[in-house]
Motif scaffolding. Sequence first.
Motif, PDB file in Angstrom:
ATOM      1  N   HIS A 168       0.837  -1.204   0.000  1.00 16.46           N
ATOM      2  CA  HIS A 168       0.000   0.000   0.000  1.00 16.46           C
ATOM      3  C   HIS A 168       0.873   1.257   0.000  1.00 16.46           C
ATOM      4  CE1 HIS A 168      -2.896   2.785   2.397  1.00 16.46           C
ATOM      5  NE2 HIS A 168      -3.019   2.980   1.095  1.00 16.46           N
ATOM      6  N   PHE A 169       1.932   1.253   0.808  1.00 16.55           N
ATOM      7  CA  PHE A 169       2.839   2.404   0.866  1.00 16.55           C
ATOM      8  C   PHE A 169       3.506   2.637  -0.487  1.00 16.55           C
ATOM      9  CE2 PHE A 169       7.151   4.060   1.605  1.00 16.55           C
ATOM     10  CZ  PHE A 169       6.825   5.292   2.166  1.00 16.55           C
ATOM     11  N   ARG A 170       3.957   1.565  -1.123  1.00 13.74           N
ATOM     12  CA  ARG A 170       4.607   1.715  -2.433  1.00 13.74           C
ATOM     13  C   ARG A 170       3.619   2.257  -3.470  1.00 13.74           C
ATOM     14  NH1 ARG A 170       7.514  -2.884  -0.474  1.00 13.74           N
ATOM     15  NH2 ARG A 170       5.898  -4.338  -1.142  1.00 13.74           N
ATOM     16  N   LEU A 171       2.388   1.770  -3.447  1.00 14.86           N
ATOM     17  CA  LEU A 171       1.386   2.260  -4.398  1.00 14.86           C
ATOM     18  C   LEU A 171       1.043   3.726  -4.143  1.00 14.86           C
ATOM     19  CD1 LEU A 171      -1.002  -0.824  -4.644  1.00 14.86           C
ATOM     20  CD2 LEU A 171       0.362   0.159  -6.488  1.00 14.86           C
ATOM     21  N   ARG A 172       1.042   4.147  -2.880  1.00 15.67           N
ATOM     22  CA  ARG A 172       0.798   5.551  -2.590  1.00 15.67           C
ATOM     23  C   ARG A 172       1.935   6.415  -3.147  1.00 15.67           C
ATOM     24  NH1 ARG A 172      -3.134   7.490  -2.959  1.00 15.67           N
ATOM     25  NH2 ARG A 172      -2.364   9.367  -1.905  1.00 15.67           N
ATOM     26  N   GLN A 173       3.132   5.918  -3.099  1.00 19.23           N
ATOM     27  CA  GLN A 173       4.251   6.656  -3.689  1.00 19.23           C
ATOM     28  C   GLN A 173       4.076   6.813  -5.196  1.00 19.23           C
ATOM     29  OE1 GLN A 173       7.612   4.260  -2.154  1.00 19.23           O
ATOM     30  NE2 GLN A 173       8.334   6.135  -1.160  1.00 19.23           N
ATOM     31  N   VAL A 174       3.682   5.711  -5.843  1.00 18.54           N
ATOM     32  CA  VAL A 174       3.477   5.756  -7.295  1.00 18.54           C
ATOM     33  C   VAL A 174       2.336   6.704  -7.634  1.00 18.54           C
ATOM     34  CG1 VAL A 174       2.811   4.393  -9.304  1.00 18.54           C
ATOM     35  CG2 VAL A 174       4.395   3.438  -7.621  1.00 18.54           C
ATOM     36  N   ALA A 175       1.251   6.635  -6.893  1.00 18.23           N
ATOM     37  CA  ALA A 175       0.098   7.500  -7.158  1.00 18.23           C
ATOM     38  C   ALA A 175       0.441   8.965  -6.947  1.00 18.23           C
ATOM     39  CB  ALA A 175      -1.074   7.097  -6.256  1.00 18.23           C
ATOM     40  N   GLY A 176       1.377   9.228  -6.020  1.00 15.11           N
ATOM     41  CA  GLY A 176       1.770  10.611  -5.758  1.00 15.11           C
ATOM     42  C   GLY A 176       2.835  11.131  -6.702  1.00 15.11           C
ATOM     43  N   GLY A 177       3.216  10.320  -7.692  1.00  9.82           N
ATOM     44  CA  GLY A 177       4.198  10.766  -8.660  1.00  9.82           C
ATOM     45  C   GLY A 177       5.627  10.560  -8.221  1.00  9.82           C
ATOM     46  N   ARG A 178       5.846   9.817  -7.145  1.00  8.26           N
ATOM     47  CA  ARG A 178       7.194   9.546  -6.679  1.00  8.26           C
ATOM     48  C   ARG A 178       7.579   8.118  -7.035  1.00  8.26           C
ATOM     49  NH1 ARG A 178       4.497  11.766  -2.467  1.00  8.26           N
ATOM     50  NH2 ARG A 178       4.426   9.762  -1.353  1.00  8.26           N
ATOM     51  N   ALA A 179       8.856   7.901  -7.201  1.00  4.36           N
ATOM     52  CA  ALA A 179       9.329   6.557  -7.506  1.00  4.36           C
ATOM     53  C   ALA A 179       9.143   5.674  -6.280  1.00  4.36           C
ATOM     54  CB  ALA A 179      10.801   6.592  -7.920  1.00  4.36           C
ATOM     55  N   ALA A 180       8.576   4.500  -6.501  1.00  5.37           N
ATOM     56  CA  ALA A 180       8.351   3.599  -5.386  1.00  5.37           C
ATOM     57  C   ALA A 180       9.660   3.078  -4.856  1.00  5.37           C
ATOM     58  CB  ALA A 180       7.457   2.432  -5.822  1.00  5.37           C
ATOM     59  N   SER A 181       9.687   2.837  -3.561  1.00  7.36           N
ATOM     60  CA  SER A 181      10.896   2.296  -2.947  1.00  7.36           C
ATOM     61  C   SER A 181      11.179   0.912  -3.502  1.00  7.36           C
ATOM     62  CB  SER A 181      10.727   2.225  -1.430  1.00  7.36           C
ATOM     63  OG  SER A 181       9.598   1.416  -1.106  1.00  7.36           O
ATOM     64  N   PRO A 182      12.441   0.554  -3.613  1.00 12.88           N
ATOM     65  CA  PRO A 182      12.761  -0.768  -4.162  1.00 12.88           C
ATOM     66  C   PRO A 182      12.091  -1.872  -3.358  1.00 12.88           C
ATOM     67  CG  PRO A 182      14.722   0.569  -3.924  1.00 12.88           C
ATOM     68  CD  PRO A 182      13.622   1.300  -3.221  1.00 12.88           C
TER      69      PRO A 182
END
Length: 297
Positions: free
Chosen positions: A244-258
């Motif tokens: 969920h945290f990684r998807l929130r990063q993607v949705a916010g325009g940030r690169a998801a953490s590895p």
Amino acid sequence: MTASGSVVASVRTFAANIVNGLVVVTHSSFALLGLAVAFVAIALTARPDLRHSGEEQLRGWLQSRQPVNTKTAQAAEVATQPVSAPATPRPAAATPRPIAINPQQLPREQAAVAYWLSKKYRVAPEPVAALVTEAYELGRSAKLDPTLILAIVAIESSFNPFAQSSVGAQGLMQVMTRVHTDKYEDVGGHLAAFNPLTNLRVGVQVLQECISRAGSLEGGLRYYVGAANLPHDGGYAAKVLAEHFRLRQVAGGRAASPAPAPAKPVLSTKAPADAAPATPSAALPPTADKVAMLAGA
């Protein structure tokens, strides 16, 4: 003969005279009517033009009377019919949503999520785009973060709509179909569990109930996976929240953490062949699964 007898005789004579007169008049009338009919028949025979003229007038009179009579009869029939309430229009059937959408047609945030999920889980972007669109709409109506819904799909089935566990959890969100049969009654029955959009909707309903029952997101995830009464959930909630945290990063325009290559959780339908087995301290007992929800969870 007495006086009273004379009166009675006189009355009888008078009545007899009246009756005889009526008979004579009636006979005379019939005789006159017969003569008149005979005269008319002779006249019509002798004058065909008069007969044709009379027939035309009679036909015209009958035709002029027929519409009036018909309208009167129709009006009377309508008047005698019971007044019924207007029929209630049936609601239009909902248009089925497409199971595949061009991701380029989505808003930027949803498109980014769709492409990221497509690449990570090696599935076509078009059906993932349809799932993302549905998750965002369900999230708005259920007051849930749509990326949380998609994170559960990722952990539960890796976006395989035909996944099935050994205890009967089916579809994208691994819903226990035999437990939630009532939720499938209005959408085509239990086989609709393998329709990705339908499974997503039912899974969100189940998730809502679990969160409401537990009173928290983490507790709801434990209920959802069937580990509410167990000492641990095998790391299920942590995996969902991490995704969920990684998807929130993607949705916010940030690169998801590895993140490592997707691996199925202990309670999932299937684990990849190359996935490392869980240690006994982190794994659930062999019988623990969503079926635990039936045992008083």
